[in-house]
Design a protein around this motif. Structure first.
Motif, PDB file in Angstrom:
ATOM      1  N   LEU A 113       0.842  -1.193   0.000  1.00 55.67           N
ATOM      2  CA  LEU A 113       0.000   0.000   0.000  1.00 55.67           C
ATOM      3  C   LEU A 113       0.880   1.247   0.000  1.00 55.67           C
ATOM      4  N   ALA A 114       0.705   2.071  -0.994  1.00 50.98           N
ATOM      5  CA  ALA A 114       1.482   3.316  -1.095  1.00 50.98           C
ATOM      6  C   ALA A 114       0.671   4.465  -0.522  1.00 50.98           C
ATOM      7  N   ILE A 115       1.293   5.184   0.406  1.00 53.60           N
ATOM      8  CA  ILE A 115       0.600   6.283   1.077  1.00 53.60           C
ATOM      9  C   ILE A 115       1.474   7.520   1.032  1.00 53.60           C
ATOM     10  N   ASP A 116       0.912   8.589   0.547  1.00 58.29           N
ATOM     11  CA  ASP A 116       1.594   9.880   0.563  1.00 58.29           C
ATOM     12  C   ASP A 116       0.980  10.714   1.683  1.00 58.29           C
ATOM     13  N   LYS A 117       1.743  10.913   2.762  1.00 58.14           N
ATOM     14  CA  LYS A 117       1.195  11.604   3.932  1.00 58.14           C
ATOM     15  C   LYS A 117       0.760  13.028   3.622  1.00 58.14           C
ATOM     16  N   ARG A 118       1.303  13.606   2.533  1.00 54.00           N
ATOM     17  CA  ARG A 118       0.913  14.969   2.202  1.00 54.00           C
ATOM     18  C   ARG A 118      -0.546  15.049   1.764  1.00 54.00           C
ATOM     19  N   ASN A 119      -1.092  13.916   1.325  1.00 48.10           N
ATOM     20  CA  ASN A 119      -2.479  13.901   0.876  1.00 48.10           C
ATOM     21  C   ASN A 119      -3.456  13.513   1.990  1.00 48.10           C
ATOM     22  N   LEU A 120      -2.910  13.236   3.184  1.00 50.82           N
ATOM     23  CA  LEU A 120      -3.758  12.820   4.298  1.00 50.82           C
ATOM     24  C   LEU A 120      -4.252  14.031   5.080  1.00 50.82           C
ATOM     25  N   ASP A 121      -5.284  13.777   5.910  1.00 54.30           N
ATOM     26  CA  ASP A 121      -5.749  14.808   6.812  1.00 54.30           C
ATOM     27  C   ASP A 121      -4.617  15.198   7.762  1.00 54.30           C
ATOM     28  N   ALA A 141       3.152   5.200  11.261  1.00 53.32           N
ATOM     29  CA  ALA A 141       2.937   4.633   9.931  1.00 53.32           C
ATOM     30  C   ALA A 141       2.008   3.419   9.978  1.00 53.32           C
ATOM     31  N   ARG A 142       2.185   2.542  10.969  1.00 53.80           N
ATOM     32  CA  ARG A 142       1.361   1.338  11.030  1.00 53.80           C
ATOM     33  C   ARG A 142      -0.110   1.679  11.202  1.00 53.80           C
ATOM     34  N   ALA A 143      -0.421   2.580  12.128  1.00 52.45           N
ATOM     35  CA  ALA A 143      -1.811   2.964  12.367  1.00 52.45           C
ATOM     36  C   ALA A 143      -2.408   3.635  11.139  1.00 52.45           C
ATOM     37  N   VAL A 144      -1.633   4.518  10.488  1.00 55.53           N
ATOM     38  CA  VAL A 144      -2.139   5.219   9.306  1.00 55.53           C
ATOM     39  C   VAL A 144      -2.403   4.235   8.178  1.00 55.53           C
ATOM     40  N   SER A 145      -1.520   3.247   8.006  1.00 58.81           N
ATOM     41  CA  SER A 145      -1.691   2.264   6.927  1.00 58.81           C
ATOM     42  C   SER A 145      -2.965   1.451   7.137  1.00 58.81           C
ATOM     43  N   LEU A 146      -3.241   1.046   8.367  1.00 57.64           N
ATOM     44  CA  LEU A 146      -4.443   0.258   8.630  1.00 57.64           C
ATOM     45  C   LEU A 146      -5.700   1.076   8.362  1.00 57.64           C
ATOM     46  N   VAL A 147      -5.704   2.320   8.803  1.00 55.60           N
ATOM     47  CA  VAL A 147      -6.878   3.171   8.582  1.00 55.60           C
ATOM     48  C   VAL A 147      -7.093   3.413   7.096  1.00 55.60           C
ATOM     49  N   GLU A 148      -6.018   3.709   6.355  1.00 60.35           N
ATOM     50  CA  GLU A 148      -6.133   3.967   4.923  1.00 60.35           C
ATOM     51  C   GLU A 148      -6.568   2.715   4.153  1.00 60.35           C
ATOM     52  N   TYR A 149      -6.052   1.559   4.572  1.00 59.22           N
ATOM     53  CA  TYR A 149      -6.445   0.310   3.904  1.00 59.22           C
ATOM     54  C   TYR A 149      -7.943   0.078   4.035  1.00 59.22           C
ATOM     55  N   ALA A 150      -8.473   0.256   5.282  1.00 52.42           N
ATOM     56  CA  ALA A 150      -9.908   0.050   5.478  1.00 52.42           C
ATOM     57  C   ALA A 150     -10.724   1.064   4.691  1.00 52.42           C
ATOM     58  N   ARG A 151     -10.219   2.306   4.579  1.00 51.46           N
ATOM     59  CA  ARG A 151     -10.972   3.331   3.843  1.00 51.46           C
ATOM     60  C   ARG A 151     -11.006   3.026   2.342  1.00 51.46           C
ATOM     61  N   ARG A 152      -9.860   2.640   1.793  1.00 58.26           N
ATOM     62  CA  ARG A 152      -9.806   2.370   0.365  1.00 58.26           C
ATOM     63  C   ARG A 152     -10.594   1.116  -0.015  1.00 58.26           C
ATOM     64  N   LYS A 153     -10.612   0.125   0.885  1.00 57.88           N
ATOM     65  CA  LYS A 153     -11.365  -1.086   0.614  1.00 57.88           C
ATOM     66  C   LYS A 153     -12.850  -0.921   0.965  1.00 57.88           C
ATOM     67  N   LYS A 154     -13.200   0.274   1.491  1.00 58.44           N
ATOM     68  CA  LYS A 154     -14.579   0.576   1.913  1.00 58.44           C
ATOM     69  C   LYS A 154     -15.117  -0.468   2.894  1.00 58.44           C
ATOM     70  N   LEU A 155     -14.271  -0.818   3.862  1.00 56.99           N
ATOM     71  CA  LEU A 155     -14.665  -1.732   4.945  1.00 56.99           C
ATOM     72  C   LEU A 155     -15.178  -0.912   6.129  1.00 56.99           C
ATOM     73  N   TYR A 156     -16.162  -1.479   6.813  1.00 56.21           N
ATOM     74  CA  TYR A 156     -16.745  -0.719   7.946  1.00 56.21           C
ATOM     75  C   TYR A 156     -16.945  -1.619   9.151  1.00 56.21           C
ATOM     76  N   ASP A 157     -16.553  -1.106  10.277  1.00 58.52           N
ATOM     77  CA  ASP A 157     -16.827  -1.719  11.582  1.00 58.52           C
ATOM     78  C   ASP A 157     -17.023  -0.567  12.563  1.00 58.52           C
ATOM     79  N   PRO A 158     -18.085  -0.595  13.361  1.00 59.71           N
ATOM     80  CA  PRO A 158     -18.368   0.580  14.214  1.00 59.71           C
ATOM     81  C   PRO A 158     -17.247   0.912  15.184  1.00 59.71           C
ATOM     82  N   ILE A 159     -16.628  -0.082  15.773  1.00 57.36           N
ATOM     83  CA  ILE A 159     -15.548   0.189  16.730  1.00 57.36           C
ATOM     84  C   ILE A 159     -14.314   0.686  15.996  1.00 57.36           C
ATOM     85  N   ALA A 160     -13.995   0.056  14.859  1.00 58.23           N
ATOM     86  CA  ALA A 160     -12.833   0.491  14.085  1.00 58.23           C
ATOM     87  C   ALA A 160     -13.034   1.912  13.572  1.00 58.23           C
TER      88      ALA A 160
END
Length: 666
Positions: free
Chosen positions: A328-336, A344-363
């Motif tokens: 997964l390629a992430i450019d931090k300049r394009n992030l909030d 990096a690990r936390a950002v990668s997990l959040v971005e992966y779920a967003r791009r895959k359009k996965l949803y979990d209320p706690i996540a």
């Protein structure tokens, strides 16, 4: 014939008549001829005279005893083993029901004209020596006439059915408030009830009494001691580990934060943040505690990583997510902006779920916390961090965040559900003198936990989750220094827990303390309305005294008014030159059954009680004596040694089915 005035506080004129009759009987027996009486009729006359002497003498002695009773200072003590108890009633002490007669008698005793009789000497004063030895005299202070207006006292008992309406005990310091608590606690323990004692100060004498009574009743194996001031020998308890709904964790923690003005918005944010952490911990199979909350309040990223990995491993749409995450390629300049300051690990997990359009209320809720810039986020939770630091610093941390898998720690861990189901006795010492804020936070969390348990008992009954039928137990809660514990968590416990068998007895010095703690007279009035029974010892604040006197009706007292008049006449025909008139008039006056000043002058160990649906009783409470009690531990260390010796745990002790000591009344 009923006289409007009893006239009990007066010289004993009957003794003169009794003396004359006794002398006459002696003369008749010695010289019957002087009275022109022949034998055996002189015996009958002498008998009549002696009978009259006995009748009038008894009346005279009663008058003297009454005068002596008004000035007799009493100290009423009982050895622990002699405390009476019943399965159906609660013993309060000796006393009588107060009515208009006693208001009248107290009014008469305080008249200036009666002071010489009240403080006289001679035979009347000597009668005080005939007081039973157990009462004796002592430094009880106050006005003894308040109890002395009724010479015939009896044991006063209260129906246990009235206790679920809760009991409020008011009294200033050093007048017997804690000793009354010992009396009530001893009876509750002997009846086999669940007993929970909250003591903000950590009174060692009260702790020793609770321990001794548990041993006396054969319930020593059911005793727990939780004491913030002595963590080395204290049982452990997780204030946020047990709940019916997960939201209770956030409520118990955020409820300790200020909520006035702008702080209310920060409190709501903290509540949401703690609730998210609690939901994530429970989903991960980890029990929330103060240590965990404090850890992730400072840095939530490790919790987010743990939960995202747990969720994605079980999400069918995320199969092979670990390999995809590596590429997964992430450019931090394009992030909030908030995500740019995160790992990096936390950002990668959040971005992966967003791009895959996965949803979990706690996540999703965890990810939303990363949208805040870290320094800004720290400001939002700034009020939470100092509180959590206090609750997780030093030896207190191991008490409130117990490690269940630590086999080297002998200290037992308890929760309220187990205590209630298995019938326990718990002493809670909060050590408020050392750290008031920690004591308040732990105490309020315990009350919130108890309220949650009460709700479960009310909805599902006793023994939920246990095999077979479980008999409901009474839960007796004794809250000493009630004003130190009162909070929003306590109000529902009073309002709604009676249906679950909870019976609260609260002890405090003045009602103003409660109002100051709550910060709202309306809320304080709401709390007062939940106490159906009121016991008031000596108080120093008139407003507190009026909490009792305002509930009493007015009565009429009568007094005598001496009237004297003289009138002359100028009629020459009339033989009399003047006419005089002397009379005693009875003047009724409406007064309160009790005045607030009467409660200010109560001797130590004495109280007025509104019980049985608002009936007023005057009582003398027995002060339990620790002397010659073989079960009373010598020190706190001795209690710790006994508890440590029970390495198998209190619930593994064989049940003692013998009858508890004490005078049981059926």
């Amino acid at each position: 014939m009923a006289y409007p005035l009893e006239g009990r506080l007066r010289p004993a004129h009957e003794l003169g008549a009794a003396s004359v009759s006794a002398l006459g009987a002696a003369l008749v027996l010695s010289s019957p001829g002087l009275f022109l009486v022949s034998p055996p009729w002189h015996l009958a006359l002498a008998g009549l005279l002696l009978g009259h002497a006995a009748w009038r003498g008894a009346a005279g002695l009663s008058t003297l005893r009454y005068s002596a009773n008004l000035r007799r200072r009493r100290r009423y003590e009982l050895h622990s083993a002699d405390i009476p108890w019943s399965a159906d009633r609660l013993f309060l002490g000796r006393g009588f029901r107060w009515d208009q007669r006693h208001t009248q008698r107290l009014f008469e005793a305080r008249l200036p004209a009666n002071q010489p009789l009240l403080h006289g000497r001679g035979f009347a004063a000597a009668l005080a020596a005939f007081v039973p030895a157990e009462e004796g005299t002592g430094s009880v202070g106050g006005d003894p006439a308040i109890h002395g207006v009724e010479p015939a006292e009896t044991e006063i008992w209260m129906d246990l059915e009235d206790r679920v309406g809760h009991t409020l005990v008011l009294g200033t310091t050093r007048v017997g408030k804690t000793r009354l608590a010992e009396l009530l606690i001893a009876q509750d323990i002997r009846r086999g009830e669940v007993v929970i004692v909250f003591d903000p100060k950590g009174d060692v004498d009260l702790l020793r009494r609770v321990f001794a009574e548990a041993e006396r009743a054969g319930r020593g194996g059911e005793f727990f001691m939780f004491h913030l001031g002595h963590p080395d020998i204290s049982a452990r308890y997780n204030p946020v580990g047990s709940f019916s709904r997960i939201t209770e964790v956030a409520t118990r923690i955020a409820g300790q934060l200020p909520s006035e003005g702008q702080s209310a918005a920060f409190k709501e944010f903290v509540w949401r943040f703690v609730n998210v952490m609690a939901r994530a911990l429970v989903a991960l199979g980890r029990k929330p505690d103060y240590q965990e909350i404090n850890r992730y309040a400072s840095d939530v990223e490790p919790l987010l990583i743990d939960y995202f990995e747990y969720w994605l491993d079980r999400e069918p749409a995320a199969a092979g997510w670990r390999e995809e995450l590596r590429s997964l390629a992430i450019d931090k300049r394009n992030l909030d902006k908030g995500l740019q300051s995160r790992g990096a690990r936390a950002v990668s997990l959040v971005e992966y779920a967003r791009r895959k359009k996965l949803y979990d209320p706690i996540a999703h809720a965890l990810a939303s916390t990363l949208n805040y810039e870290k320094s800004h986020f720290d400001k939002l939770v700034a009020s939470l961090l100092p509180l959590m630091e206090k609750l997780t610093t030093g030896r207190t941390a191991s008490l409130l965040s117990p490690e269940l898998d630590d086999s080297s720690d002998w200290r037992p861990v308890f929760d309220w559900t187990s205590v209630i189901h298995l019938g326990g006795i718990v002493y809670v010492g909060l050590d408020a003198l050392s750290d008031y804020e920690v004591a308040a936070a732990v105490g309020n969390s315990m009350f919130a936990d108890l309220t949650s348990v009460a709700g479960s008992l009310y909805k599902f009954g006793a023994g939920r989750g246990l095999p077979g039928e479980v008999t409901p137990r009474r839960i007796a809660i004794h809250a000493d220094e009630f004003n130190e514990l009162i909070g929003d968590e306590f109000i529902p416990l009073l309002n709604k827990a009676g249906g679950a068998g909870f019976q609260v007895t609260a002890y405090t010095q003045t009602w103003s303390d409660v109002e100051a703690r709550i910060g709202s007279p309306a809320k304080a009035g709401q709390i007062a309305g939940n106490f159906n029974t009121l016991i008031m010892l000596r108080v120093k604040e008139l407003a507190t005294a009026e909490l009792l006197t305002s509930q009493l009706p007015e009565v009429h007292v009568v007094s005598t008014v001496v009237s004297s008049s003289v009138s002359d006449t100028n009629d020459p025909v009339d033989f009399a030159d003047f006419a005089s008139r002397n009379e005693d008039r009875i003047a009724p006056e409406a007064v309160r059954m009790l005045e607030p000043t009467d409660l200010v002058q109560l001797p130590k160990g004495e109280a007025f009680a509104l019980i049985h649906g608002g009936q007023l009783y005057k009582i003398r409470m027995p002060l339990p004596s620790a002397s010659s009690d073989p079960l009373m531990p010598t020190s706190l260390a001795a209690i710790g040694e006994t508890l440590h010796a029970r390495l198998d745990g209190p619930w593994n002790q064989p049940e003692d089915t013998s009858e508890p000591e004490g005078r049981r009344v059926v």
